[in-house]
Design a protein around this motif. Structure first.
Motif, PDB file in Angstrom:
ATOM      1  N   VAL A   1      -1.474  -0.592  -1.331  1.00 53.30           N
ATOM      2  CA  VAL A   1      -1.833  -1.750  -2.160  1.00 53.30           C
ATOM      3  C   VAL A   1      -0.852  -2.889  -1.913  1.00 53.30           C
ATOM      4  O   VAL A   1      -1.140  -4.034  -2.234  1.00 53.30           O
ATOM      5  CB  VAL A   1      -1.892  -1.405  -3.666  1.00 53.30           C
ATOM      6  CG1 VAL A   1      -3.036  -0.448  -3.940  1.00 53.30           C
ATOM      7  CG2 VAL A   1      -0.584  -0.856  -4.179  1.00 53.30           C
ATOM      8  N   PHE A   2       0.307  -2.545  -1.342  1.00 55.83           N
ATOM      9  CA  PHE A   2       1.314  -3.541  -0.973  1.00 55.83           C
ATOM     10  C   PHE A   2       2.276  -2.877  -0.003  1.00 55.83           C
ATOM     11  O   PHE A   2       2.603  -1.708  -0.150  1.00 55.83           O
ATOM     12  CB  PHE A   2       2.090  -4.008  -2.214  1.00 55.83           C
ATOM     13  CG  PHE A   2       3.178  -4.999  -1.880  1.00 55.83           C
ATOM     14  CD1 PHE A   2       2.884  -6.336  -1.687  1.00 55.83           C
ATOM     15  CD2 PHE A   2       4.494  -4.577  -1.740  1.00 55.83           C
ATOM     16  CE1 PHE A   2       3.878  -7.244  -1.366  1.00 55.83           C
ATOM     17  CE2 PHE A   2       5.495  -5.472  -1.418  1.00 55.83           C
ATOM     18  CZ  PHE A   2       5.189  -6.811  -1.232  1.00 55.83           C
ATOM     19  N   GLU A   3       2.712  -3.652   1.001  1.00 61.52           N
ATOM     20  CA  GLU A   3       3.746  -3.135   1.886  1.00 61.52           C
ATOM     21  C   GLU A   3       4.520  -4.270   2.530  1.00 61.52           C
ATOM     22  O   GLU A   3       3.981  -5.350   2.776  1.00 61.52           O
ATOM     23  CB  GLU A   3       3.187  -2.182   2.939  1.00 61.52           C
ATOM     24  CG  GLU A   3       2.159  -2.740   3.885  1.00 61.52           C
ATOM     25  CD  GLU A   3       1.579  -1.664   4.807  1.00 61.52           C
ATOM     26  OE1 GLU A   3       2.343  -0.822   5.339  1.00 61.52           O
ATOM     27  OE2 GLU A   3       0.357  -1.666   4.998  1.00 61.52           O
ATOM     28  N   LEU A   4       5.790  -4.018   2.731  1.00 58.86           N
ATOM     29  CA  LEU A   4       6.665  -4.883   3.503  1.00 58.86           C
ATOM     30  C   LEU A   4       7.099  -4.067   4.707  1.00 58.86           C
ATOM     31  O   LEU A   4       7.766  -3.035   4.551  1.00 58.86           O
ATOM     32  CB  LEU A   4       7.900  -5.308   2.701  1.00 58.86           C
ATOM     33  CG  LEU A   4       7.696  -6.343   1.617  1.00 58.86           C
ATOM     34  CD1 LEU A   4       8.978  -6.538   0.810  1.00 58.86           C
ATOM     35  CD2 LEU A   4       7.274  -7.673   2.233  1.00 58.86           C
ATOM     36  N   ALA A   5       6.719  -4.497   5.908  1.00 59.66           N
ATOM     37  CA  ALA A   5       7.023  -3.742   7.116  1.00 59.66           C
ATOM     38  C   ALA A   5       8.518  -3.438   7.201  1.00 59.66           C
ATOM     39  O   ALA A   5       9.353  -4.312   6.983  1.00 59.66           O
ATOM     40  CB  ALA A   5       6.569  -4.523   8.340  1.00 59.66           C
ATOM     41  N   GLY A   6       8.828  -2.186   7.481  1.00 57.98           N
ATOM     42  CA  GLY A   6      10.207  -1.760   7.637  1.00 57.98           C
ATOM     43  C   GLY A   6      10.967  -1.580   6.337  1.00 57.98           C
ATOM     44  O   GLY A   6      12.150  -1.245   6.349  1.00 57.98           O
ATOM     45  N   GLU A   7      10.297  -1.781   5.199  1.00 55.31           N
ATOM     46  CA  GLU A   7      10.996  -1.676   3.919  1.00 55.31           C
ATOM     47  C   GLU A   7      10.318  -0.721   2.932  1.00 55.31           C
ATOM     48  O   GLU A   7      10.914   0.246   2.500  1.00 55.31           O
ATOM     49  CB  GLU A   7      11.126  -3.058   3.281  1.00 55.31           C
ATOM     50  CG  GLU A   7      11.974  -3.054   2.030  1.00 55.31           C
ATOM     51  CD  GLU A   7      12.247  -4.465   1.502  1.00 55.31           C
ATOM     52  OE1 GLU A   7      12.487  -4.584   0.298  1.00 55.31           O
ATOM     53  OE2 GLU A   7      12.205  -5.421   2.304  1.00 55.31           O
ATOM     54  N   ILE A   8       9.068  -1.015   2.555  1.00 52.16           N
ATOM     55  CA  ILE A   8       8.424  -0.214   1.509  1.00 52.16           C
ATOM     56  C   ILE A   8       6.911  -0.265   1.630  1.00 52.16           C
ATOM     57  O   ILE A   8       6.342  -1.240   2.139  1.00 52.16           O
ATOM     58  CB  ILE A   8       8.877  -0.670   0.097  1.00 52.16           C
ATOM     59  CG1 ILE A   8       8.555   0.395  -0.952  1.00 52.16           C
ATOM     60  CG2 ILE A   8       8.322  -2.047  -0.251  1.00 52.16           C
ATOM     61  CD1 ILE A   8       9.335   0.256  -2.239  1.00 52.16           C
ATOM     62  N   GLN A   9       6.267   0.809   1.168  1.00 53.21           N
ATOM     63  CA  GLN A   9       4.811   0.896   1.067  1.00 53.21           C
ATOM     64  C   GLN A   9       4.485   1.403  -0.329  1.00 53.21           C
ATOM     65  O   GLN A   9       5.141   2.321  -0.814  1.00 53.21           O
ATOM     66  CB  GLN A   9       4.250   1.898   2.095  1.00 53.21           C
ATOM     67  CG  GLN A   9       4.607   1.615   3.515  1.00 53.21           C
ATOM     68  CD  GLN A   9       4.382   2.821   4.415  1.00 53.21           C
ATOM     69  OE1 GLN A   9       3.755   3.817   4.053  1.00 53.21           O
ATOM     70  NE2 GLN A   9       4.908   2.736   5.626  1.00 53.21           N
ATOM     71  N   PHE A  10       3.487   0.807  -0.965  1.00 55.97           N
ATOM     72  CA  PHE A  10       3.034   1.273  -2.280  1.00 55.97           C
ATOM     73  C   PHE A  10       1.584   1.731  -2.176  1.00 55.97           C
ATOM     74  O   PHE A  10       0.742   1.031  -1.615  1.00 55.97           O
ATOM     75  CB  PHE A  10       3.115   0.162  -3.332  1.00 55.97           C
ATOM     76  CG  PHE A  10       4.509  -0.147  -3.791  1.00 55.97           C
ATOM     77  CD1 PHE A  10       5.200   0.743  -4.610  1.00 55.97           C
ATOM     78  CD2 PHE A  10       5.123  -1.324  -3.422  1.00 55.97           C
ATOM     79  CE1 PHE A  10       6.482   0.456  -5.044  1.00 55.97           C
ATOM     80  CE2 PHE A  10       6.408  -1.624  -3.851  1.00 55.97           C
ATOM     81  CZ  PHE A  10       7.092  -0.731  -4.658  1.00 55.97           C
ATOM     82  N   TYR A  11       1.293   2.903  -2.767  1.00 55.20           N
ATOM     83  CA  TYR A  11      -0.053   3.462  -2.806  1.00 55.20           C
ATOM     84  C   TYR A  11      -0.427   3.700  -4.262  1.00 55.20           C
ATOM     85  O   TYR A  11       0.320   4.340  -5.000  1.00 55.20           O
ATOM     86  CB  TYR A  11      -0.105   4.791  -2.041  1.00 55.20           C
ATOM     87  CG  TYR A  11       0.219   4.647  -0.578  1.00 55.20           C
ATOM     88  CD1 TYR A  11      -0.788   4.417   0.351  1.00 55.20           C
ATOM     89  CD2 TYR A  11       1.542   4.718  -0.129  1.00 55.20           C
ATOM     90  CE1 TYR A  11      -0.494   4.267   1.697  1.00 55.20           C
ATOM     91  CE2 TYR A  11       1.844   4.568   1.221  1.00 55.20           C
ATOM     92  CZ  TYR A  11       0.828   4.344   2.120  1.00 55.20           C
ATOM     93  OH  TYR A  11       1.123   4.194   3.457  1.00 55.20           O
TER      94      TYR A  11
END
Length: 143
Positions: free
Chosen positions: A31-41
């Motif tokens: 639902v949101f992600e910053l490459a190389g930092e975090i992913q939200f599901y």
């Protein structure tokens, strides 16, 4: 404090492998992600699972310790029938998961389960349990 958890954050040393497992294996979409930092599901109403770069999480906590390895817990996903346990485990293995316990009967009568470790180090239980169900509102009911 109100009883509830809104974000479960898990450290990972390899976000690319984690994404392959969660998107390719589980079929989830961030639902949101910053490459190389975090992913939200999104995992439930009002709840997300965050996969956070291990070094960045340790820096964010800031106590000088390494918080890069999850341990001592499992995440579980229940499916609607025993065949789905087999199919899900096969799909997770193809997506980079390591099967720790192949599908087999559990101690609970009628239950079939397996354990798969994701590339992050989180152990997932994949199970069919005819003795419980999830209602449309998300409530878990034990029969």
């Amino acid at each position: 404090m109100e009883q509830g958890i809104h974000i479960i954050t898990v450290a990972t040393r390899d976000l690319v492998a984690a994404r392959r497992f969660y998107v390719g294996g589980l079929g989830w979409r961030p639902v949101f992600e910053l490459a190389g930092e975090i992913q939200f599901y999104q995992v439930a109403p009002g709840q997300v699972l965050g996969l956070f770069d291990a070094e960045m999480l340790s820096e964010d906590i800031g106590d000088g310790r390494d918080h890069g390895t999850p341990s001592g817990f499992t995440l579980a996903h229940n499916v609607h029938d025993a065949d789905a346990v087999h199919r899900t485990v096969e799909r997770l293995e193809r997506a980079g998961g390591t099967v720790l316990k192949h599908p087999q009967p559990a101690a609970v009568p009628g239950m079939l389960h397996a354990y798969v470790q994701d590339p992050v180090g989180v152990v997932w239980e994949i199970a069919y349990n005819p003795g419980w169900r999830v209602e449309e509102d998300g409530a878990v009911v034990f029969d």
